[in-house]
Design an enzyme around this catalytic site. Structure first.
Site, PDB file in Angstrom:
ATOM      1  N   LYS A 195      36.763  30.642  41.782  1.00 50.44           N
ATOM      2  CA  LYS A 195      36.204  31.218  40.541  1.00 50.44           C
ATOM      3  C   LYS A 195      35.210  30.251  39.894  1.00 50.44           C
ATOM      4  CE  LYS A 195      40.357  33.948  40.113  1.00 50.44           C
ATOM      5  NZ  LYS A 195      41.210  34.752  39.278  1.00 50.44           N
ATOM      6  N   GLU A 230      37.830  40.970  38.410  1.00 51.38           N
ATOM      7  CA  GLU A 230      37.101  40.358  37.285  1.00 51.38           C
ATOM      8  C   GLU A 230      35.654  40.838  37.261  1.00 51.38           C
ATOM      9  OE1 GLU A 230      38.148  36.304  38.263  1.00 51.38           O
ATOM     10  OE2 GLU A 230      40.230  36.776  37.748  1.00 51.38           O
TER      11      GLU A 230
HETATM   12  C1  PEP Z   1      42.420  36.183  42.366  1.00 53.47           C
HETATM   13  O1  PEP Z   1      41.732  35.867  41.435  1.00 53.47           O
HETATM   14  O2  PEP Z   1      41.925  36.812  43.305  1.00 53.47           O
HETATM   15  C2  PEP Z   1      43.821  35.821  42.331  1.00 53.47           C
HETATM   16  C3  PEP Z   1      44.622  36.430  43.152  1.00 53.47           C
HETATM   17  O3  PEP Z   1      44.223  34.868  41.415  1.00 53.47           O
HETATM   18  P1  PEP Z   1      45.686  34.220  41.256  1.00 53.47           P
HETATM   19  O4  PEP Z   1      46.125  33.806  42.642  1.00 53.47           O
HETATM   20  O5  PEP Z   1      45.488  33.050  40.358  1.00 53.47           O
HETATM   21  O6  PEP Z   1      46.557  35.271  40.690  1.00 53.47           O
END
Ligand code: PEP
Length: 257
Positions: free
Chosen positions: A15, A101
């Site tokens: 991210k 997101e």
């Molecule tokens: C993601 O953002 O794709 C995700 C799965 O995040 P997390 O593993 O932090 O839940």
């Protein structure tokens, strides 16, 4: 472990974290820790700024690089965007599209996601296409309606023979970054339904070959149970991919990393 012949694929989505230098350093550590796991595809997705430097650092393999996002056009007046041919030239081999997101915060649509997946594919990149329902949709009993709509739209531009070269990631939005993982049974229910849908759309052979990752608070202590499910072929990992230790333990899937 799942008993299918599909090769597991574990991807870390970093991210909007880490400088270029931090990304290169984490990538090198992951490469070091994961090189001995030859039965799994390992991918890291740094910020767009770091894709080139990380891909250069990982050129010896076996860890590959993904972009987190792309535009659907090859080039043009799209300030701030990056295109599939630029991503490929920077050394990435995969591209994530349709992350929740991006869908929720940046207005990405099913049709837009499909166009981007096609554009990545046309430039030799493997799209990792994310789908998943919100908590409200799950509570309303709409999980499969939503996920099947997203999958159907995403596969629309692809011929049945191309489907095995895509990757789907089922990521229930309520499990992303919340510490609340879908139980292996909940995830398997959706993965199984998605594979059945793909069989209807593209035929049983394509469905049997297509890899479907689970994403949503995957951690070293839950990866094994998830991977034991017959239709879960890997993971898309957010938070736990930001340290080499936890990511390597996920890649190890229950073995000593
Ligand atoms: C993601 O953002 O794709 C995700 C799965 O995040 P997390 O593993 O932090 O839940």
């Amino acid at each position: 472990m799942a008993t299918s012949t599909r090769r597991p694929v574990i991807a870390g989505n970093w991210k909007m974290h880490l400088t270029v230098a931090e990304s290169v350093s984490l990538a090198a550590e992951i490469q070091n820790r994961c090189a001995r796991f030859r039965d799994v595809d390992v991918i890291v997705a740094p910020t767009a700024l770091a894709v080139y430097a990380v891909a250069k650092r990982l050129a010896d393999g076996p860890v590959a690089v993904a972009a987190q996002h792309c535009h659907g056009a090859d080039s043009g007046a799209f300030t701030g965007e990056i295109s599939p041919p630029l991503i490929a030239a920077a050394g990435a081999r995969y591209g994530i599209v349709g992350h929740s997101e991006r869908r929720q915060l940046f207005g990405e649509t099913d049709a837009g996601v499909a166009g981007k997946a096609r554009a990545l594919f046309d430039h030799g990149l493997t799209p990792i296409i994310c789908v998943g329902e919100s908590l409200a949709e799950r509570d309303a009993g709409q999980t499969l309606v939503v996920v099947e709509r997203q999958v159907k739209a995403a596969l629309e531009p692809f011929a049945a023979t191309e489907v095995p070269r895509l990757i789907l990631a089922y990521e229930p939005i309520w499990a992303i970054g919340t510490g609340r993982t879908a139980t292996p049974a909940q995830a398997q229910d959706v993965h199984g339904a998605v594979r059945a849908l793909v069989a209807r759309l593209a035929g049983p052979e394509a469905a049997a070959a297509l890899r479907i990752q689970y994403g949503g608070s995957v951690k070293p202590d839950n990866i094994r149970a998830l991977m034991e499910q017959p239709d879960i072929d890997g993971a898309l990992v957010g938070g736990a991919s930001l340290t080499a230790d936890s990511f390597a333990r996920i890649v190890a899937r229950g073995e000593e990393p």
